[in-house]
Write a protein that holds these residues in place. Structure first.
Motif, mmCIF file in Angstrom:
data_model
loop_
_atom_site.group_PDB
_atom_site.id
_atom_site.type_symbol
_atom_site.label_atom_id
_atom_site.label_comp_id
_atom_site.label_asym_id
_atom_site.label_seq_id
_atom_site.Cartn_x
_atom_site.Cartn_y
_atom_site.Cartn_z
ATOM 1 N N GLU A 3 0.828 -1.204 0.000
ATOM 2 C CA GLU A 3 0.000 0.000 0.000
ATOM 3 C C GLU A 3 0.860 1.251 0.000
ATOM 4 O OE1 GLU A 3 -2.580 -0.289 3.310
ATOM 5 O OE2 GLU A 3 -3.750 -1.977 2.515
ATOM 6 N N GLY A 4 2.049 1.178 0.592
ATOM 7 C CA GLY A 4 2.933 2.339 0.613
ATOM 8 C C GLY A 4 3.668 2.535 -0.689
ATOM 9 N N ILE A 5 3.942 1.433 -1.388
ATOM 10 C CA ILE A 5 4.694 1.519 -2.641
ATOM 11 C C ILE A 5 3.838 2.094 -3.762
ATOM 12 C CG2 ILE A 5 5.813 0.145 -4.434
ATOM 13 C CD1 ILE A 5 6.789 -1.725 -2.257
ATOM 14 N N ALA A 6 2.570 1.731 -3.809
ATOM 15 C CA ALA A 6 1.699 2.154 -4.907
ATOM 16 C C ALA A 6 1.645 3.669 -5.078
ATOM 17 C CB ALA A 6 0.302 1.586 -4.707
ATOM 18 N N PRO A 7 1.435 4.466 -4.004
ATOM 19 C CA PRO A 7 1.421 5.926 -4.189
ATOM 20 C C PRO A 7 2.749 6.478 -4.702
ATOM 21 C CG PRO A 7 0.439 5.323 -2.084
ATOM 22 C CD PRO A 7 1.072 4.087 -2.623
ATOM 23 N N VAL A 8 3.864 5.857 -4.249
ATOM 24 C CA VAL A 8 5.179 6.304 -4.717
ATOM 25 C C VAL A 8 5.320 6.060 -6.211
ATOM 26 C CG1 VAL A 8 7.659 5.939 -4.525
ATOM 27 C CG2 VAL A 8 6.249 5.949 -2.462
ATOM 28 N N LEU A 9 4.898 4.875 -6.666
ATOM 29 C CA LEU A 9 4.968 4.555 -8.091
ATOM 30 C C LEU A 9 4.079 5.490 -8.898
ATOM 31 C CD1 LEU A 9 4.927 0.645 -7.965
ATOM 32 C CD2 LEU A 9 6.881 2.148 -8.330
ATOM 33 N N ALA A 10 2.891 5.785 -8.380
ATOM 34 C CA ALA A 10 1.983 6.694 -9.082
ATOM 35 C C ALA A 10 2.582 8.090 -9.169
ATOM 36 C CB ALA A 10 0.634 6.738 -8.361
ATOM 37 N N THR A 11 3.244 8.532 -8.097
ATOM 38 C CA THR A 11 3.895 9.849 -8.108
ATOM 39 C C THR A 11 5.023 9.888 -9.124
ATOM 40 O OG1 THR A 11 3.361 10.157 -5.777
ATOM 41 C CG2 THR A 11 5.113 11.531 -6.689
ATOM 42 N N ASP A 12 5.841 8.823 -9.151
ATOM 43 C CA ASP A 12 6.925 8.740 -10.136
ATOM 44 C C ASP A 12 6.371 8.758 -11.558
ATOM 45 O OD1 ASP A 12 8.870 8.693 -8.228
ATOM 46 O OD2 ASP A 12 9.148 6.507 -8.256
ATOM 47 N N ARG A 13 5.266 8.059 -11.750
ATOM 48 C CA ARG A 13 4.676 7.980 -13.080
ATOM 49 C C ARG A 13 4.189 9.349 -13.544
ATOM 50 N NH1 ARG A 13 5.000 6.463 -17.931
ATOM 51 N NH2 ARG A 13 3.060 6.032 -19.001
ATOM 52 N N ARG A 14 3.522 10.077 -12.648
ATOM 53 C CA ARG A 14 3.059 11.416 -13.010
ATOM 54 C C ARG A 14 4.240 12.348 -13.283
ATOM 55 N NH1 ARG A 14 -0.802 10.291 -8.906
ATOM 56 N NH2 ARG A 14 0.494 11.394 -7.363
ATOM 57 N N ALA A 15 5.283 12.223 -12.476
ATOM 58 C CA ALA A 15 6.483 13.042 -12.693
ATOM 59 C C ALA A 15 7.150 12.685 -14.020
ATOM 60 C CB ALA A 15 7.455 12.848 -11.537
ATOM 61 N N ALA A 16 7.143 11.400 -14.365
ATOM 62 C CA ALA A 16 7.727 10.960 -15.638
ATOM 63 C C ALA A 16 6.946 11.528 -16.819
ATOM 64 C CB ALA A 16 7.755 9.439 -15.706
ATOM 65 N N LEU A 17 5.630 11.556 -16.714
ATOM 66 C CA LEU A 17 4.814 12.111 -17.800
ATOM 67 C C LEU A 17 5.064 13.605 -17.970
ATOM 68 C CD1 LEU A 17 1.423 10.252 -17.161
ATOM 69 C CD2 LEU A 17 3.062 9.835 -18.996
ATOM 70 N N ARG A 18 5.212 14.324 -16.856
ATOM 71 C CA ARG A 18 5.519 15.755 -16.950
ATOM 72 C C ARG A 18 6.888 15.973 -17.579
ATOM 73 N NH1 ARG A 18 3.134 15.851 -11.726
ATOM 74 N NH2 ARG A 18 5.208 15.781 -10.747
ATOM 75 N N ALA A 19 7.847 15.163 -17.156
ATOM 76 C CA ALA A 19 9.190 15.288 -17.728
ATOM 77 C C ALA A 19 9.175 14.986 -19.221
ATOM 78 C CB ALA A 19 10.145 14.340 -17.004
ATOM 79 N N ALA A 20 8.406 13.974 -19.626
ATOM 80 C CA ALA A 20 8.312 13.623 -21.045
ATOM 81 C C ALA A 20 7.735 14.777 -21.855
ATOM 82 C CB ALA A 20 7.462 12.366 -21.216
ATOM 83 N N ALA A 21 6.677 15.413 -21.345
ATOM 84 C CA ALA A 21 6.060 16.533 -22.056
ATOM 85 C C ALA A 21 7.032 17.704 -22.189
ATOM 86 C CB ALA A 21 4.796 16.976 -21.325
ATOM 87 N N LEU A 22 7.792 17.977 -21.125
ATOM 88 C CA LEU A 22 8.752 19.080 -21.161
ATOM 89 C C LEU A 22 9.882 18.796 -22.140
ATOM 90 C CD1 LEU A 22 8.957 19.982 -17.356
ATOM 91 C CD2 LEU A 22 7.981 21.383 -19.196
ATOM 92 N N TRP A 23 10.390 17.564 -22.099
ATOM 93 C CA TRP A 23 11.466 17.207 -23.021
ATOM 94 C C TRP A 23 11.001 17.271 -24.474
ATOM 95 C CZ3 TRP A 23 16.439 17.225 -22.966
ATOM 96 C CH2 TRP A 23 17.161 16.986 -21.785
ATOM 97 N N LEU A 24 9.799 16.784 -24.737
ATOM 98 C CA LEU A 24 9.283 16.817 -26.108
ATOM 99 C C LEU A 24 9.111 18.252 -26.582
ATOM 100 C CD1 LEU A 24 8.334 15.113 -28.487
ATOM 101 C CD2 LEU A 24 6.027 15.156 -27.526
ATOM 102 N N ALA A 25 8.702 19.146 -25.678
ATOM 103 C CA ALA A 25 8.539 20.556 -26.025
ATOM 104 C C ALA A 25 9.874 21.204 -26.375
ATOM 105 C CB ALA A 25 7.884 21.312 -24.864
ATOM 106 N N VAL A 26 10.964 20.638 -25.879
ATOM 107 C CA VAL A 26 12.299 21.160 -26.201
ATOM 108 C C VAL A 26 12.878 20.465 -27.436
ATOM 109 C CG1 VAL A 26 14.687 21.306 -25.385
ATOM 110 C CG2 VAL A 26 12.796 21.836 -23.826
ATOM 111 N N LEU A 27 12.759 19.143 -27.469
ATOM 112 C CA LEU A 27 13.410 18.363 -28.524
ATOM 113 C C LEU A 27 12.807 18.602 -29.904
ATOM 114 C CD1 LEU A 27 13.853 14.969 -26.640
ATOM 115 C CD2 LEU A 27 15.679 16.472 -27.423
#
Length: 444
Positions: A3-27
């Protein structure tokens, strides 16, 4: 805990999606700006050369292959969003950026042009060719950025797919690679140079996260600097030959491969260390290292065969402990474990065989902590059966471990006696005088 790991993974996933959008906007803008600039600069030249072989005129034009050709654009963007963490997104984006910067620099410094004129095409292929022609000119050839990005994207997905889906991905990737020829967008020489660039990007930012040149500092070891200079001179000589030969034929570009391999080895001796070979503790090497350094490894194999051609593959220096060169597959049945001190040669995966690698640079002293770890590994492995201590030739790196083991196990009183015992067993070794202190320290 789940139960503790799931929120961490979800947070990482959301952060990864934001990072992907930012990188694509630059690349994306960066790609079109730099690619277009290189095209424009090449168009200003009065005579842009080309490198095409005569047999390429027999390559058929297949209009429908513009579809797989175009599909790499979708995979380029999608791959950024298929990551678990922002760090993984950043690694992929840096690979993209590396390939784009190097390719565009080559397009500006050495522009080449495609010489085949495509026939008129209608339907969906015609539309896609028209869109492509709106920004793509026939000047950006070698190295093919299309192929470089394909290598990066193919590697990104192959570890995320399985079964039939993975086989389908391999097939589609092959189709994308062939499409650069069947759409008459590139010439043959563009493909290997593009692949080399793609593997270099994978090597520079490996999946392990350990960047081979991170924290690079020029070594103070005189022998290491001298060896680095030798390899750098070899790389420079091949590069000069490449430039001279390319003026006469496109085949000269193939010299880039061994030149790059020697340059990477030079960096290893200059201060980057054995990490440039990307060899893991189980003996495996990364895919990028396997291909980039293949010319060097072929030379290392030839050197191995030459220097050990009149010597036995291994000699027993103590009860169940052997010292020798890198074994061939047929020689592995004798041993329960391999203690491998080479950095440049890959290990061999065999069921039931324990392969422990302690990558060390050839002709240089083995760091004391690594030497001590290797000796402990020999002691542990010996409990389960015969052990082979090896490096490329079995003359220095592995001999240091063998001598240290003999002292630690009580077979020899000091380093000189350990070396004499190894030679008496029939193994020729070359230990410099300064190695004795390291042997005795590791044996304590």
């Amino acid at each position: 805990m789940g139960e503790g790991i799931a929120p961490v993974l979800a947070t990482d996933r959301r952060a990864a999606l934001r990072a992907a959008a930012l990188w694509l906007a630059v690349l994306a803008p960066f790609f079109y700006l730099t690619y277009g600039t290189a095209n424009w600069l090449a168009s200003l030249r009065s005579n842009v050369p080309n490198l095409a072989f005569g047999w390429e005129r027999h390559i058929p034009f297949l209009a429908w292959t513009i579809v797989p050709y175009w599909s790499i654009n979708a995979f380029y963007a999608l791959s950024l969003f298929v990551n678990e963490t922002p760090a993984a997104v950043g690694r992929l984006a840096r690979r993209y950026l590396t390939a784009q910067i190097i390719a565009v620099a080559c397009f500006i410094a050495f522009p080449l042009q495609a010489i085949f004129l495509r026939p008129d095409t209608d339907g969906l292929p015609g539309f896609l060719f028209d869109v492509l022609g709106g920004f793509d000119k026939p000047f950006n050839q070698a190295p093919s950025l299309h192929i470089a990005l394909l290598v990066i994207i193919w590697d990104h997905w192959r570890g995320r797919l399985a079964g039939k889906t993975r086989m389908l991905w391999h097939g589609w990737s092959l189709l994308i690679g062939l499409s650069v020829l069947t759409t008459w967008q590139h010439h043959a020489i563009d493909i290997p140079t593009g692949a080399l660039l793609g593997f270099f990007a994978l090597w520079l930012f490996p999946a392990s996260g350990v960047v081979p040149l991170a924290g690079f500092r020029l070594t103070n070891d005189a022998r290491a600097r001298r060896l680095a200079a030798y390899y750098a001179a070899g790389a420079g000589g091949l590069l000069v030959l490449c430039i001279l030969e390319t003026r006469a034929s496109g085949a000269g570009l193939t010299l880039l491969w061994p030149a790059l391999a020697l340059a990477i080895v030079a960096l290893g001796y200059a201060g980057a260390g054995p990490g440039v070979f990307q060899k893991r503790t189980d003996g495996r090497i990364s895919l990028a290292s396997r291909w980039l350094l293949l010319p060097y490894r072929l030379g290392a194999r030839a050197n191995l065969r030459w220097w050990t051609r009149r010597l036995p593959a291994a000699a027993e220096i103590a009860d169940g402990v052997f010292l020798g060169r890198m074994p061939s597959p047929g020689e592995l049945a004798t041993y329960a474990a391999i203690i491998d001190m080479s950095a440049e040669l890959p290990g061999l995966a065999v069921p039931g065989l324990a392969w422990r690698a302690f990558p060390s640079m050839d002709l240089l002293p083995v760091p004391a902590p690594r030497l001590r770890e290797a000796v402990h590994a020999v002691e542990e492995a010996r409990r389960h059966g015969p052990v082979l201590i090896c490096c490329a030739l079995g003359f220095q790196r592995s001999a240091l471990v063998a001598a240290s083991y003999l002292m630690r196990a009580g077979f020899a009183e000091n380093a000189v006696a350990a070396e004499a015992q190894i030679k008496a067993a029939g193994r020729s070794v070359h230990l410099p005088f300064e190695a004795y202190a390291a042997i005795e320290e590791a044996a304590r």
